[in-house]
Scaffold this motif. Structure first.
Motif, PDB file in Angstrom:
ATOM      1  N   LEU A 197       1.009  -1.109   0.100  1.00  0.00           N
ATOM      2  CA  LEU A 197      -0.061   0.027  -0.107  1.00  0.00           C
ATOM      3  C   LEU A 197       0.869   1.304  -0.024  1.00  0.00           C
ATOM      4  CD1 LEU A 197      -2.978   0.739   0.149  1.00  0.00           C
ATOM      5  CD2 LEU A 197      -2.693   1.126   2.474  1.00  0.00           C
ATOM      6  N   ALA A 198       1.902   1.190   0.697  1.00  0.00           N
ATOM      7  CA  ALA A 198       2.888   2.355   0.843  1.00  0.00           C
ATOM      8  C   ALA A 198       3.617   2.486  -0.743  1.00  0.00           C
ATOM      9  CB  ALA A 198       3.730   2.113   1.994  1.00  0.00           C
ATOM     10  N   HIS A 199       4.100   1.195  -1.153  1.00  0.00           N
ATOM     11  CA  HIS A 199       4.957   1.500  -2.048  1.00  0.00           C
ATOM     12  C   HIS A 199       4.740   0.994  -3.606  1.00  0.00           C
ATOM     13  CE1 HIS A 199       8.106   2.904   0.718  1.00  0.00           C
ATOM     14  NE2 HIS A 199       7.786   1.772   1.407  1.00  0.00           N
ATOM     15  N   GLY A 200       3.853   0.113  -3.549  1.00  0.00           N
ATOM     16  CA  GLY A 200       3.455  -0.949  -4.864  1.00  0.00           C
ATOM     17  C   GLY A 200       2.099  -0.611  -5.205  1.00  0.00           C
ATOM     18  N   THR A 201       1.383  -1.873  -5.698  1.00  0.00           N
ATOM     19  CA  THR A 201       0.071  -2.251  -6.017  1.00  0.00           C
ATOM     20  C   THR A 201      -0.423  -3.475  -5.495  1.00  0.00           C
ATOM     21  OG1 THR A 201       0.737  -3.342  -8.147  1.00  0.00           O
ATOM     22  CG2 THR A 201       0.538  -0.994  -8.316  1.00  0.00           C
ATOM     23  N   THR A 222     -12.036  -7.446 -13.390  1.00  0.00           N
ATOM     24  CA  THR A 222     -11.938  -6.829 -11.947  1.00  0.00           C
ATOM     25  C   THR A 222     -10.897  -7.372 -11.049  1.00  0.00           C
ATOM     26  OG1 THR A 222     -14.299  -5.890 -12.048  1.00  0.00           O
ATOM     27  CG2 THR A 222     -13.336  -6.019  -9.864  1.00  0.00           C
ATOM     28  N   TYR A 223     -10.937  -8.606 -11.099  1.00  0.00           N
ATOM     29  CA  TYR A 223     -10.126  -9.445 -10.064  1.00  0.00           C
ATOM     30  C   TYR A 223      -8.527  -9.488 -10.628  1.00  0.00           C
ATOM     31  CZ  TYR A 223     -14.024  -9.926  -7.086  1.00  0.00           C
ATOM     32  OH  TYR A 223     -14.948  -9.608  -6.322  1.00  0.00           O
ATOM     33  N   GLN A 224      -8.327  -8.926 -11.902  1.00  0.00           N
ATOM     34  CA  GLN A 224      -7.051  -8.861 -12.300  1.00  0.00           C
ATOM     35  C   GLN A 224      -6.365  -7.284 -12.209  1.00  0.00           C
ATOM     36  OE1 GLN A 224      -7.249 -12.304 -15.704  1.00  0.00           O
ATOM     37  NE2 GLN A 224      -6.414 -10.282 -16.317  1.00  0.00           N
ATOM     38  N   LEU A 225      -7.326  -6.511 -11.800  1.00  0.00           N
ATOM     39  CA  LEU A 225      -6.682  -5.274 -11.516  1.00  0.00           C
ATOM     40  C   LEU A 225      -5.589  -4.788 -10.592  1.00  0.00           C
ATOM     41  CD1 LEU A 225     -10.341  -3.184 -11.291  1.00  0.00           C
ATOM     42  CD2 LEU A 225      -8.598  -3.231 -13.323  1.00  0.00           C
ATOM     43  N   GLU A 226      -4.718  -3.889 -10.749  1.00  0.00           N
ATOM     44  CA  GLU A 226      -3.905  -3.821  -9.662  1.00  0.00           C
ATOM     45  C   GLU A 226      -4.148  -2.221  -9.352  1.00  0.00           C
ATOM     46  OE1 GLU A 226      -1.190  -5.450  -8.475  1.00  0.00           O
ATOM     47  OE2 GLU A 226      -1.737  -7.099  -9.578  1.00  0.00           O
ATOM     48  N   LEU A 227      -4.127  -2.149  -8.004  1.00  0.00           N
ATOM     49  CA  LEU A 227      -4.568  -0.999  -7.566  1.00  0.00           C
ATOM     50  C   LEU A 227      -3.467  -0.156  -6.647  1.00  0.00           C
ATOM     51  CD1 LEU A 227      -8.103  -2.161  -6.110  1.00  0.00           C
ATOM     52  CD2 LEU A 227      -7.566  -1.056  -8.277  1.00  0.00           C
ATOM     53  N   PHE A 228      -3.620   1.170  -6.400  1.00  0.00           N
ATOM     54  CA  PHE A 228      -2.610   1.661  -5.611  1.00  0.00           C
ATOM     55  C   PHE A 228      -3.366   2.920  -4.667  1.00  0.00           C
ATOM     56  CE2 PHE A 228      -2.443   4.107  -9.283  1.00  0.00           C
ATOM     57  CZ  PHE A 228      -2.281   5.650  -8.991  1.00  0.00           C
ATOM     58  N   LEU A 229      -2.614   3.331  -3.670  1.00  0.00           N
ATOM     59  CA  LEU A 229      -3.316   4.626  -2.911  1.00  0.00           C
ATOM     60  C   LEU A 229      -2.583   5.777  -3.619  1.00  0.00           C
ATOM     61  CD1 LEU A 229      -5.028   5.731  -0.601  1.00  0.00           C
ATOM     62  CD2 LEU A 229      -2.821   5.446   0.930  1.00  0.00           C
ATOM     63  N   GLY A 259       3.838  12.621  -0.206  1.00  0.00           N
ATOM     64  CA  GLY A 259       3.960  11.956  -1.340  1.00  0.00           C
ATOM     65  C   GLY A 259       3.462  10.316  -0.771  1.00  0.00           C
ATOM     66  N   ARG A 260       4.169   9.372  -1.364  1.00  0.00           N
ATOM     67  CA  ARG A 260       3.859   8.007  -0.855  1.00  0.00           C
ATOM     68  C   ARG A 260       4.912   7.433   0.139  1.00  0.00           C
ATOM     69  NH1 ARG A 260       2.633   3.553  -5.311  1.00  0.00           N
ATOM     70  NH2 ARG A 260       1.183   2.828  -3.473  1.00  0.00           N
ATOM     71  N   GLY A 261       4.546   6.330   0.725  1.00  0.00           N
ATOM     72  CA  GLY A 261       5.601   5.823   1.625  1.00  0.00           C
ATOM     73  C   GLY A 261       4.903   5.404   2.954  1.00  0.00           C
ATOM     74  N   ILE A 262       5.773   4.750   3.915  1.00  0.00           N
ATOM     75  CA  ILE A 262       5.288   4.523   5.318  1.00  0.00           C
ATOM     76  C   ILE A 262       5.277   5.734   5.793  1.00  0.00           C
ATOM     77  CG2 ILE A 262       6.038   3.462   7.376  1.00  0.00           C
ATOM     78  CD1 ILE A 262       7.383   1.176   5.345  1.00  0.00           C
ATOM     79  N   GLY A 263       5.970   6.766   5.833  1.00  0.00           N
ATOM     80  CA  GLY A 263       5.965   7.920   6.360  1.00  0.00           C
ATOM     81  C   GLY A 263       4.529   8.741   6.169  1.00  0.00           C
ATOM     82  N   ALA A 264       4.395   8.862   4.823  1.00  0.00           N
ATOM     83  CA  ALA A 264       2.870   9.453   4.520  1.00  0.00           C
ATOM     84  C   ALA A 264       1.759   8.531   5.268  1.00  0.00           C
ATOM     85  CB  ALA A 264       2.748   9.659   3.196  1.00  0.00           C
TER      86      ALA A 264
END
Length: 436
Positions: free
Chosen positions: A154-158, A208-215, A222-227
């Motif tokens: 969730l922090a870095h990928g999909t 639907t179940y092949q989608l790659e999602l991201f936050l 930005g993104r990352g554990i800190g965010a």
């Protein structure tokens, strides 16, 4: 012979073998068994004859015509030959090649269009940001719960919807799909495997179940554990969104138990019945706990199993009584002081990461009664909002007293209704109606 041969060899023995293999009488029966054609040179097994004959000649069945062009049809062995004339079920080799070429050209055009549309989608997704500090309360809870099952992606990928199966006891995908619909989660087409996106009637569709999602990233951090750490500092102030999310989760918890019990007794609930039960359970959870409703589910399923074994009854009729029986038991409980029994969570029945987030942040679980959960969430309202709601309630009570004690209560209510229809807020409408 009903089969026309085009020889690929000048060897007389090889030609003779091919003619013997395909030779038939007037009724179409083969003159020689394949087993009688061996040995031939180094071939000693009859199963190798057909393959060898195909190297010596091309065979065309005169009793078949191509289903597309009407031309002759090439066959590879005796089993494909027909005794009476008919249209072939598959196209001839030239037609099949033409079809394949056209399909390949069409696929290339479609893929080019898909790539064009995905490039636009990826561009929009890459530019999207969120303000993690102003996310709605229910969204924050769901993101924390998703992170618990897909970290660190969730922090870095999909991640995919199926990766979130442990989010809730049942129908976890509904929570993820809602976040996608509200664009708190976005698609990353570049990370999806081939074939995920396709065109249908000119529209871009997906599996639907092949989608790659991201936050999407926070607009500042930005993104990352800190965010994501910003979400741990979130201050919850919206009781309504929290309680509605709790009800969504708790309903799934109850239905998971119900469906497990139905499976034990081979009860097959129809979709309409599940829909009715869902509404009843959602209402009941505003008062009772998940564990208390588990005891109700256990009783109605067991009663249905007993009813199914009665004379002049059957299982479908017994199962059909479950929705109304649940409603009836909750009505009786409301009238007689509540549900007296509660069940423990079965060992194989996970609370899910969303349940754990509710437990960790608010200390509520399957044993928490709905009335207690409502009260707990209501304490989160900001003092100013509580004061405003209190003032509005006092104003409404004063207006109702004045209207009922006045000479024409009906006229006062009509005046209030006119203000609402004119677009005024409830408070402004009450002020004007009360003043008049």
């Amino acid at each position: 012979m009903a089969v026309r041969l085009e020889f690929l060899t000048q060897d007389s023995e090889e030609r003779a073998l091919a003619m013997r293999y395909w030779a038939t009488d007037e009724e179409g029966a083969y003159l020689e068994r394949v087993a009688d054609l061996v040995p031939f040179r180094e071939i000693v097994q009859s199963g190798q004859i057909a393959k060898q004959v195909r190297e010596y000649c091309l065979a065309f069945d005169e009793n078949q015509s191509c289903c597309l062009c009407g031309g002759e049809v090439r066959i590879n062995g005796r089993a494909e030959a027909k005794k009476v004339f008919q249209r072939s079920s598959t196209p001839c080799a030239p037609c099949a090649e033409l079809q394949n070429r056209k399909r390949a050209e069409q696929a290339a055009l479609e893929q080019a269009e898909i790539s064009k549309r995905l490039a636009y989608k990826m561009e929009r997704s890459a530019a999207a940001t969120l303000d993690y500090t102003s996310l709605p309360d229910n969204v924050v809870l769901l993101i924390l719960a998703i992170n618990a099952v897909v970290a660190p992606r969730l922090a870095h990928g999909t991640f995919g919807i199926a990766d979130c199966d442990d989010l809730a006891p049942l129908n976890a995908d509904k929570f993820v799909k809602q976040l996608c619909k509200d664009e708190y989660l976005l698609e990353d087409p570049g990370a999806a495997k081939a074939g995920t996106y396709f065109l249908q009637n000119g529209e871009l569709w997906h599996k639907t179940y092949q989608l790659e999602l991201f936050l999407p990233p926070d607009k500042t951090h930005g993104r990352g554990i800190g965010a994501l750490g910003l979400l741990d500092e979130h201050r919850f102030t919206d009781p309504d969104s929290l309680f509605n999310l709790w009800l969504d989760y708790a309903v799934a918890d109850v239905l998971r138990y119900l469906l497990d019990q139905c499976n034990i007794y081979s009860h097959d609930l129809e979709d309409e019945a599940i829909e009715k039960i869902t509404s009843t359970v959602r209402h009941g959870l505003q008062t009772y706990s998940v564990a208390q409703l588990w005891s109700v589910m256990w009783k109605v399923v067991k009663d249905a199993a007993s009813l199914a074994n009665r004379e002049y009854y059957n299982r479908p009729k017994a199962v059909a009584t479950i929705p109304n029986k649940i409603r009836k038991l909750l009505e009786v409980a409301d009238q007689q002081g509540g549900i007296q029994r509660s069940w423990d969570r079965p060992e194989h029945h996970l609370a899910g990461s969303l349940g754990m987030v509710f437990s960790n942040l608010f200390d509520i679980d399957e044993y928490s009664q709905g009335s207690h959960v409502i009260e707990l969430f209501n304490r989160l309202r900001p003092p100013a909002q509580v004061e405003t709601e209190h003032n509005l309630q006092s104003l409404a009570e004063a207006f109702m007293r004045s209207a009922s004690n006045g000479p024409d209560p009906w006229s006062a209510m009509e005046h209030f209704a006119d203000k609402i229809r004119a677009g005024l807020t409830t408070e402004d409408a009450l002020m004007e109606a009360f003043g008049q």
